[in-house]
Write an enzyme that holds these catalytic residues in place. Structure first.
Site, PDB file in Angstrom:
ATOM      1  N   GLY A  39       0.812  -1.211   0.000  1.00 45.85           N
ATOM      2  CA  GLY A  39       0.000   0.000   0.000  1.00 45.85           C
ATOM      3  C   GLY A  39       0.838   1.250   0.000  1.00 45.85           C
ATOM      4  O   GLY A  39       0.344   2.342  -0.290  1.00 45.85           O
ATOM      5  N   GLY A 177       7.445  23.985   8.070  1.00 45.16           N
ATOM      6  CA  GLY A 177       7.039  23.825   6.678  1.00 45.16           C
ATOM      7  C   GLY A 177       5.570  24.137   6.492  1.00 45.16           C
ATOM      8  O   GLY A 177       4.718  23.517   7.143  1.00 45.16           O
ATOM      9  N   VAL A 181       1.606  19.338   3.557  1.00 47.16           N
ATOM     10  CA  VAL A 181       1.665  18.507   4.764  1.00 47.16           C
ATOM     11  C   VAL A 181       1.578  19.367   6.019  1.00 47.16           C
ATOM     12  O   VAL A 181       0.824  19.075   6.956  1.00 47.16           O
ATOM     13  CB  VAL A 181       2.958  17.668   4.772  1.00 47.16           C
ATOM     14  CG1 VAL A 181       3.140  16.974   6.112  1.00 47.16           C
ATOM     15  CG2 VAL A 181       2.933  16.650   3.650  1.00 47.16           C
ATOM     16  N   GLY A 266       8.931  18.028   3.018  1.00 47.91           N
ATOM     17  CA  GLY A 266       9.073  17.352   1.730  1.00 47.91           C
ATOM     18  C   GLY A 266       9.662  15.957   1.827  1.00 47.91           C
ATOM     19  O   GLY A 266       9.963  15.447   2.908  1.00 47.91           O
ATOM     20  N   ALA A 315      -0.580  10.366  -4.838  1.00 50.06           N
ATOM     21  CA  ALA A 315      -0.950   8.965  -5.042  1.00 50.06           C
ATOM     22  C   ALA A 315      -1.675   8.779  -6.370  1.00 50.06           C
ATOM     23  O   ALA A 315      -1.405   7.816  -7.101  1.00 50.06           O
ATOM     24  CB  ALA A 315      -1.817   8.475  -3.890  1.00 50.06           C
ATOM     25  N   HIS A 440     -30.019  22.443  -8.121  1.00 47.33           N
ATOM     26  CA  HIS A 440     -30.109  23.517  -7.132  1.00 47.33           C
ATOM     27  C   HIS A 440     -30.879  23.013  -5.915  1.00 47.33           C
ATOM     28  O   HIS A 440     -31.918  22.368  -6.076  1.00 47.33           O
ATOM     29  CB  HIS A 440     -30.841  24.727  -7.734  1.00 47.33           C
ATOM     30  CG  HIS A 440     -31.047  25.840  -6.750  1.00 47.33           C
ATOM     31  ND1 HIS A 440     -30.052  26.742  -6.433  1.00 47.33           N
ATOM     32  CD2 HIS A 440     -32.129  26.172  -5.983  1.00 47.33           C
ATOM     33  CE1 HIS A 440     -30.516  27.598  -5.533  1.00 47.33           C
ATOM     34  NE2 HIS A 440     -31.778  27.273  -5.240  1.00 47.33           N
TER      35      HIS A 440
END
Length: 465
Positions: A39, A177, A181, A266, A315, A440
């Site tokens: 995975g 950062g 993420v 990163g 992904a 709508h």
């Protein structure tokens, strides 16, 4: 042991490619490091667990709006162990389903490190096994990186592989950062009751040319409103362990004390130690495997997909490139990789979705740009849902009516963007969008309205043109 195709890596790209190849009649095998890593990063340490926690954060925010709907809550408790148990249950269920399905299809998974030995042979380290195939697809993913002297230790400083081991919510966290993420974890930790300090060395959050500055400003305002301390043009100079916690010295001279530091700076491609040098497969100066529009490497029967092909580490990009590679192996020439048509979705205090060019990028490329912007503020469905913040922004070539890009910030942006993905892929123009029917009340109405802003004339607050 001979196959039509052997795939090194059973993450998002490798697994999707294996299923697609099997569907199209190929005899295929997968090589993956261990049964626990099937995975890849997305399932085990990335997209799936983070979106599970992000949904929890979203529910907490929605809980705070319940009185508006005549529901008077009486508080709630937070239980990290319950969160962790159920998050892991989802991961395990998906992973075991992957393996079970592969077994049912008679697609073998060989466990160990896959190393290229020649153009048709992969050695499975740990099993002393050689697997031969007419074609090879490399899908080995990526790994976390550190920055400066901040090295993850899983105790005080965490990277995004280690953060899942936390057994309790920290009182305070410094996130280094402000990319996709960092802003996601800032929202998660803040909604779960942590004090959050988010530092970004550049002058805005989400400092990517592919993300409009408008989206960055909206998100920064929302995170600050929720109580996240956002510091731009700021970096970590040093840190030390004290009795109170981690004392951090920042470039702006401040010295906050926090419980933990999370690095969200990163990732790097996993291209070392898999035999690329042995076969002289070309890589660029950053270590990414060089591929053409069919995901073919410099050796014609060896292909690559996913995080090892470019810094666009998504992904769904890996999955699509896996299908592109298999299609080309089988003789198709009409399916090509095109990063312009790759949706980019960020999950934080807002969902932020982008595809194609920003207004600035389009102008730099010489297009005569026209922009249609519609706010969610007055969208009836968004108002009903208590989420009427954000916008839809369409970027159009004025001369041709071509859809050059779309940028959505607000409720369910990650789902809404797919309408534009398919329209752009089909080369349909703004007139088609403006003449389509939308139910709508719906959030999707904003897409039709933004097209009408361009095609029929502006009624709202479009930036210019």
């Amino acid at each position: 042991m001979k196959f039509d195709l052997v795939i090194v890596g059973a993450g998002s790209g490798g697994y999707e490619a294996a299923l697609y190849a099997h569907r199209r009649g190929m005899k295929v095998a997968l090589i993956e490091l261990s049964p626990e890593s099937v995975g890849g990063n997305c399932l085990n340490r990335g997209c799936i667990p983070s979106k599970y926690m992000r949904h929890g954060a979203y529910l907490i925010e929605k809980f705070q709006k319940m009185p508006s709907y005549g529901i008077i809550p009486h508080g709630f408790d937070l239980d990290m162990q319950k969160l962790k148990e159920n998050r892991e249950r989802v991961i395990l269920t998906i992973r075991e389903s992957f393996k079970k399905f592969a077994n049912q299809l008679k697609v073998p998974i060989f466990y160990g490190r896959g190393i290229l030995k020649d153009e048709e042979t992969v050695y499975v380290e740990g099993q002393d096994l050689k697997v031969k195939a007419d074609f090879i697809l490399l899908a080995t993913g990526s790994s976390t990186v550190s920055v400066g002297g901040i090295v993850p230790d899983g105790k005080h400083i965490y990277d995004t592989d280690q953060i899942w081991d936390l057994d309790r919510f920290p009182k305070s966290v410094l996130i280094v950062g402000g990319g996709a993420v960092g802003v996601e974890f800032a929202y998660i930790f803040r909604m779960y009751g942590c004090e959050v300090l988010l530092v970004e060395i550049k002058d805005r959050l989400l400092p990517s040319d592919d993300i409009p500055e408008e989206s960055s400003r909206y998100l920064a305002r929302k995170l600050k409103k929720l109580g996240v301390d956002v510091k731009l043009k700021t970096s970590v100079e040093s840190w030390e362990k004290t009795e109170e916690g981690l004392k951090v010295r920042l470039s702006d001279g401040s010295e906050p004390t926090v419980d933990i530091i999370l690095l969200g700076v990163g990732r790097k491609p996993n291209t070392d130690g898999i035999g690329l040098e042995h076969l002289n497969i070309k890589r660029d100066h950053r270590g990414f495997v060089v591929v053409n529009e069919f995901c073919q490497t410099s050796i014609k029967n060896i292909y690559a997909c996913g995080d090892i092909t470019s810094p666009l580490m998504l992904a769904h990009k890996a999955m699509y490139e896996g299908r592109v590679a298999v299609s080309h192996i089988l003789g198709d020439k009409d399916i090509r990789k095109d990063d312009r048509l790759m949706p980019k979705i960020i999950y934080s205090a807002y969902e932020i979705a982008s595809i194609g060019l920003t207004e600035e990028q389009a102008e730099e490329m010489g297009y005569d740009v026209k922009v249609g912007v519609v706010s969610f503020v007055s969208n009836p469905k968004a108002m009903d849902d208590g989420e009427n913040e954000g916008f839809v922004r369409l970027v159009i070539d004025k001369k041709s009516g071509d859809l050059l890009g779309c940028h959505i910030l607000g409720p369910h942006a990650g789902e809404l963007i797919h309408q534009i993905v398919h329209l752009m892929k089909a080369d349909l123009k703004v007139d088609f969008v403006s003449k389509s029917v939308y139910s709508h009340p719906s959030l999707s109405e904003a897409i039709g309205q933004s097209a009408a802003e361009v095609y029929w004339g502006s009624l709202t607050w479009a930036k210019r043109h």
